[in-house]
Motif scaffolding. Structure first.
Motif, PDB file in Angstrom:
ATOM      1  N   LEU A  83     -24.287  58.667  56.872  1.00 57.55           N
ATOM      2  CA  LEU A  83     -24.592  59.374  58.113  1.00 57.55           C
ATOM      3  C   LEU A  83     -25.832  58.781  58.777  1.00 57.55           C
ATOM      4  N   SER A  84     -26.827  58.508  57.965  1.00 55.42           N
ATOM      5  CA  SER A  84     -28.063  57.945  58.499  1.00 55.42           C
ATOM      6  C   SER A  84     -27.830  56.557  59.077  1.00 55.42           C
ATOM      7  N   PHE A  85     -27.128  55.706  58.329  1.00 55.73           N
ATOM      8  CA  PHE A  85     -26.878  54.335  58.787  1.00 55.73           C
ATOM      9  C   PHE A  85     -26.007  54.317  60.045  1.00 55.73           C
ATOM     10  N   SER A  86     -24.929  55.110  60.041  1.00 53.06           N
ATOM     11  CA  SER A  86     -23.962  55.044  61.138  1.00 53.06           C
ATOM     12  C   SER A  86     -24.510  55.630  62.431  1.00 53.06           C
ATOM     13  N   ASN A  87     -25.515  56.506  62.332  1.00 51.26           N
ATOM     14  CA  ASN A  87     -26.075  57.109  63.530  1.00 51.26           C
ATOM     15  C   ASN A  87     -27.414  56.500  63.947  1.00 51.26           C
ATOM     16  N   GLN A 323     -33.134  67.164  70.298  1.00 49.19           N
ATOM     17  CA  GLN A 323     -31.790  67.308  70.847  1.00 49.19           C
ATOM     18  C   GLN A 323     -30.714  66.770  69.918  1.00 49.19           C
ATOM     19  N   ALA A 324     -31.070  65.843  69.009  1.00 47.77           N
ATOM     20  CA  ALA A 324     -30.083  65.307  68.069  1.00 47.77           C
ATOM     21  C   ALA A 324     -29.589  66.366  67.087  1.00 47.77           C
ATOM     22  N   VAL A 325     -30.391  67.409  66.833  1.00 45.96           N
ATOM     23  CA  VAL A 325     -29.965  68.466  65.902  1.00 45.96           C
ATOM     24  C   VAL A 325     -28.713  69.148  66.428  1.00 45.96           C
ATOM     25  N   ALA A 326     -28.700  69.480  67.734  1.00 46.28           N
ATOM     26  CA  ALA A 326     -27.542  70.145  68.321  1.00 46.28           C
ATOM     27  C   ALA A 326     -26.500  69.151  68.809  1.00 46.28           C
ATOM     28  N   GLY A 327     -26.950  67.990  69.318  1.00 48.26           N
ATOM     29  CA  GLY A 327     -26.017  67.039  69.907  1.00 48.26           C
ATOM     30  C   GLY A 327     -25.299  66.170  68.905  1.00 48.26           C
ATOM     31  N   LEU A 328     -26.060  65.332  68.214  1.00 42.82           N
ATOM     32  CA  LEU A 328     -25.439  64.336  67.342  1.00 42.82           C
ATOM     33  C   LEU A 328     -24.962  64.929  66.026  1.00 42.82           C
ATOM     34  N   TYR A 329     -25.783  65.804  65.412  1.00 43.97           N
ATOM     35  CA  TYR A 329     -25.432  66.379  64.116  1.00 43.97           C
ATOM     36  C   TYR A 329     -24.907  67.812  64.230  1.00 43.97           C
ATOM     37  N   GLY A 330     -24.748  68.299  65.470  1.00 46.56           N
ATOM     38  CA  GLY A 330     -24.301  69.670  65.677  1.00 46.56           C
ATOM     39  C   GLY A 330     -23.025  70.040  64.938  1.00 46.56           C
ATOM     40  N   PRO A 331     -21.929  69.269  65.100  1.00 49.33           N
ATOM     41  CA  PRO A 331     -20.695  69.624  64.385  1.00 49.33           C
ATOM     42  C   PRO A 331     -20.858  69.662  62.873  1.00 49.33           C
ATOM     43  N   VAL A 332     -21.641  68.737  62.304  1.00 46.73           N
ATOM     44  CA  VAL A 332     -21.850  68.732  60.854  1.00 46.73           C
ATOM     45  C   VAL A 332     -22.656  69.956  60.426  1.00 46.73           C
ATOM     46  N   VAL A 333     -23.699  70.303  61.223  1.00 39.79           N
ATOM     47  CA  VAL A 333     -24.516  71.479  60.919  1.00 39.79           C
ATOM     48  C   VAL A 333     -23.674  72.747  60.979  1.00 39.79           C
ATOM     49  N   VAL A 334     -22.864  72.875  62.034  1.00 40.75           N
ATOM     50  CA  VAL A 334     -22.026  74.072  62.194  1.00 40.75           C
ATOM     51  C   VAL A 334     -21.003  74.165  61.078  1.00 40.75           C
ATOM     52  N   VAL A 454     -35.709  59.624  64.820  1.00 39.73           N
ATOM     53  CA  VAL A 454     -35.203  60.984  64.629  1.00 39.73           C
ATOM     54  C   VAL A 454     -33.858  60.969  63.909  1.00 39.73           C
ATOM     55  N   VAL A 455     -32.938  60.147  64.401  1.00 39.14           N
ATOM     56  CA  VAL A 455     -31.576  60.142  63.858  1.00 39.14           C
ATOM     57  C   VAL A 455     -31.555  59.611  62.425  1.00 39.14           C
ATOM     58  N   PHE A 456     -32.365  58.588  62.145  1.00 41.05           N
ATOM     59  CA  PHE A 456     -32.395  58.024  60.800  1.00 41.05           C
ATOM     60  C   PHE A 456     -32.940  59.024  59.786  1.00 41.05           C
ATOM     61  N   SER A 457     -33.955  59.782  60.187  1.00 37.75           N
ATOM     62  CA  SER A 457     -34.615  60.676  59.239  1.00 37.75           C
ATOM     63  C   SER A 457     -33.939  62.034  59.098  1.00 37.75           C
ATOM     64  N   LEU A 458     -33.176  62.461  60.117  1.00 42.30           N
ATOM     65  CA  LEU A 458     -32.625  63.820  60.085  1.00 42.30           C
ATOM     66  C   LEU A 458     -31.759  64.124  58.866  1.00 42.30           C
ATOM     67  N   PRO A 459     -30.809  63.261  58.473  1.00 41.59           N
ATOM     68  CA  PRO A 459     -30.008  63.605  57.293  1.00 41.59           C
ATOM     69  C   PRO A 459     -30.848  63.813  56.037  1.00 41.59           C
ATOM     70  N   TYR A 460     -31.895  63.020  55.900  1.00 44.56           N
ATOM     71  CA  TYR A 460     -32.757  63.168  54.735  1.00 44.56           C
ATOM     72  C   TYR A 460     -33.621  64.426  54.833  1.00 44.56           C
ATOM     73  N   LEU A 461     -33.963  64.842  56.057  1.00 39.44           N
ATOM     74  CA  LEU A 461     -34.736  66.063  56.239  1.00 39.44           C
ATOM     75  C   LEU A 461     -33.874  67.314  56.114  1.00 39.44           C
ATOM     76  N   LEU A 462     -32.607  67.204  56.527  1.00 40.42           N
ATOM     77  CA  LEU A 462     -31.741  68.378  56.566  1.00 40.42           C
ATOM     78  C   LEU A 462     -31.149  68.749  55.205  1.00 40.42           C
ATOM     79  N   TYR A 463     -30.707  67.752  54.432  1.00 40.51           N
ATOM     80  CA  TYR A 463     -29.821  68.026  53.308  1.00 40.51           C
ATOM     81  C   TYR A 463     -30.433  67.668  51.955  1.00 40.51           C
ATOM     82  N   ALA A 464     -29.880  68.336  50.927  1.00 40.11           N
ATOM     83  CA  ALA A 464     -30.170  67.965  49.532  1.00 40.11           C
ATOM     84  C   ALA A 464     -29.415  66.665  49.236  1.00 40.11           C
TER      85      ALA A 464
END
Length: 576
Positions: A83-87, A323-334, A454-464
């Motif tokens: 997820l981090s690499f592809s985004n 904005q990436a929380v709702a936009g780019l990763y929104g579907p995964v978060v939901v 932001v996009v590179f770090s978000l998956p590591y910040l969001l998930y275990a």
């Protein structure tokens, strides 16, 4: 009853008049409308790329093809690393696309760049559609991001240079409107194909990437070139013909052309003089030194420094407020919240944001950039603090998850009401005439670098098994949104209703951001003049020349071997 119906029709009619104000019939020729529509359509592929990759990541066939199987959950899932690499990796290539696109645009023209980027987009699509493993789809997206970067660098600039000042905000902000409605179309396609149980579930959305660049590539060369770019290249007769095509009958073409010619000439002469004063030593400079000096010019004078910092800041804040929380990763978060279909979320979100963009672009030329950006930043800050606070609740109930989901929607609306569309408007209209390509290029690069971080770090910040902050990650973005609110109030001048040449006067006179709205009302119809030392002033105004300025001018007169610099020193005050 008929009186009530008539009253209702009258109110609706007044609302429509308020929103649209007959902008098409008053300010657009059919040629300008065609060119602007082609450029707006081109922006839709940015949304196709963004929403296509975002939503296919939640499809079961996509997960099976590119994910890893987990025996504990008996499901396929994309790893945080993928997820981090592809985004994030595509953003590096997007940055390259910005540099390539703005360089081509500056050297060969806006139309050539639009043609080249469209052909590149067509070439990249088969690589993505035929992907069989992670490396191929990652490579395909990275290559497609070069096309997106080129688009970012040229479309807003092209739009700002061809439309009248009264609709510049609408035209440039339509870049983001196209993004919203392109996202809505892609969301609808993904919603429909998500029920397919094989690889065509994700291949069909990616196949749609061919649609937009094919239309744009086959139609852009039938449209005129930017008149301001033509003036920069000394093609004044062609610029006149472009203005004739882009302006309605009765417009003062010669006056507008002379304003552009003189503003460009004075800006170029001033930059030459400033460069000569700061040059160390003599001799012929290398090509690399010349290029570096051109970028240094964006920071050299106080006026250019202010304009450049505004462009850099607005692009930083656009991407750093979450904005990436709702936009780019929104579907995964939901999907992980488990209270709503991620595809329904994406479809509803893109529909709401699309109409929010429409609301903005029809009103920002009437009410200005500052009110929308102030409201947007404050709205985002409040939403982010609420989301972060909800994220601190352990073992949230279904109702609490629904509240969190509602504020994700509200946050996205807050972003779209201001920062989404208007950052492109500010980036396109703020730079000086001669440095527009370079300043905008640096601004978009800052946006991409910030988005990458932001996009590179978000998956590591969001998930275990990493930070696992989940929605508490919004505590990082909320203070940045608060800072953006303060920055708009104290640092961003109001530019609505001013020609690009009048903006030169605003910055030349160092009008503060809080005073800029009143200044703009008083000066938007004022003709522009210049002094003998090259200062741009309002007609009838005088500029006091300080002793240091006279001394600096004297040095430039002594050093000036360039005939253009001699002309600057000899220039007498006259209307442009």
């Amino acid at each position: 009853m008929s009186e009530l119906q008539a009253s209702g029709k009258s109110r609706r009619g007044s609302l429509i008049a308020l929103l649209f104000d007959n902008v098409i019939s008053r300010h657009y020729t059919w040629r300008l409308l065609a060119t602007s529509s082609i450029l707006t359509l081109s922006s839709a592929n940015f949304a196709f790329d963004n929403q296509g990759f975002s939503q296919t990541q939640a499809m079961k066939p996509f997960l099976k093809r590119f994910g890893e199987y987990s025996p504990s959950t008996n499901k396929y899932a994309l790893t945080p690393q993928f997820l981090s690499f592809s985004n994030s990796f595509p953003l590096l290539l997007l940055c390259c696309g910005i540099v390539i696109g703005s360089t081509l645009s500056s050297m060969y023209g806006r139309r050539v760049t639009v043609m080249v980027m469209s052909i590149w987009g067509i070439i990249c699509t088969p690589i993505i559609v035929t992907s069989q493993h992670r490396n191929q789809i990652l490579a395909g997206r990275c290559l497609n991001s070069i096309y997106i970067g080129m688009e970012m660098s040229v479309i807003p600039i092209f739009q700002s240079e061809i439309v009248p000042k009264q609709v510049r905000g609408l035209a440039v902000a339509s870049y983001q409107l196209s993004f919203a409605f392109g996202g809505l179309i892609m969301s609808g396609i993904c919603h429909r194909t998500s029920t397919i149980n094989n690889d065509w579930a994700w291949r069909i959305p990616f196949l749609c990437f061919l649609f937009t660049p094919t239309i744009v590539a086959t139609s852009i060369f039938f449209q005129p070139e930017s008149p301001r770019w033509l003036v920069l290249k000394g093609k004044n007769d062609q610029a006149r013909q472009a203005l004739i095509a882009f302006r309605r009958k009765g417009s003062d073409i010669e006056h507008e052309l002379q304003q552009i010619i003189e503003a460009v000439r004075l800006e170029q002469l001033r930059n030459q003089e400033t460069a000569a004063l700061h040059a160390s030593g003599g001799g012929k400079k290398s090509k690399l030194a010349t290029i570096i000096n051109e970028y240094v010019a964006c920071f050299r004078s106080r006026t250019n420094l202010r304009r450049t910092l505004i462009v850099l800041a607005v692009n930083f804040f656009q991407q750093s407020t979450g904005q990436a929380v709702a936009g780019l990763y929104g579907p995964v978060v939901v999907q992980r919240l488990g209270v709503f279909s991620p595809f329904n979320f994406a479809l509803i979100l893109t529909g709401i944001t699309g109409f929010t963009y429409l609301f903005n672009i029809t009103l920002n030329d009437k009410f200005g950039r500052r009110p929308f950006l102030l409201t947007s930043a404050a709205w985002q800050a409040v939403s982010l603090f609420v989301i972060a606070g909800m994220g601190t609740v352990e073992k949230r109930s279904e109702t609490q998850n629904k509240v969190l989901l509602a504020f994700l929607f509200l946050f996205a609306i807050g972003y779209c009401i201001g920062w989404g569309p208007l950052s492109y408007v500010v980036s396109a209209e703020t730079p000086s005439q001669a440095l527009r390509d370079k300043t905008s290029r640096m601004g978009f690069v800052v946006a991409v670098i910030t988005q990458f971080a932001v996009v590179f770090s978000l998956p590591y910040l969001l998930y275990a098994p990493y930070a696992n902050l989940e929605m508490k990650v919004c505590f990082i973005f909320a203070p940045i949104a608060t800072l953006a609110t303060l920055w708009v109030y104290f640092c961003l001048p109001e530019c609505k209703g001013l020609s690009l040449e009048s903006l030169d006067l605003l910055f030349e006179q160092r009008i503060s951001a809080p005073r800029s709205t009143a200044w703009g009302k008083a000066h938007k119809e004022q003709p522009i003049s210049s002094t003998r030392d090259g200062h741009i002033v309002g007609e009838g105004e005088e500029v006091e020349i300080s002793a240091s300025s006279e001394s600096e001018k004297g040095q430039s007169d002594i050093k000036a071997d360039d005939p253009g610099m001699v002309e600057l020193a000899m220039h007498r005050k006259e209307p442009l």
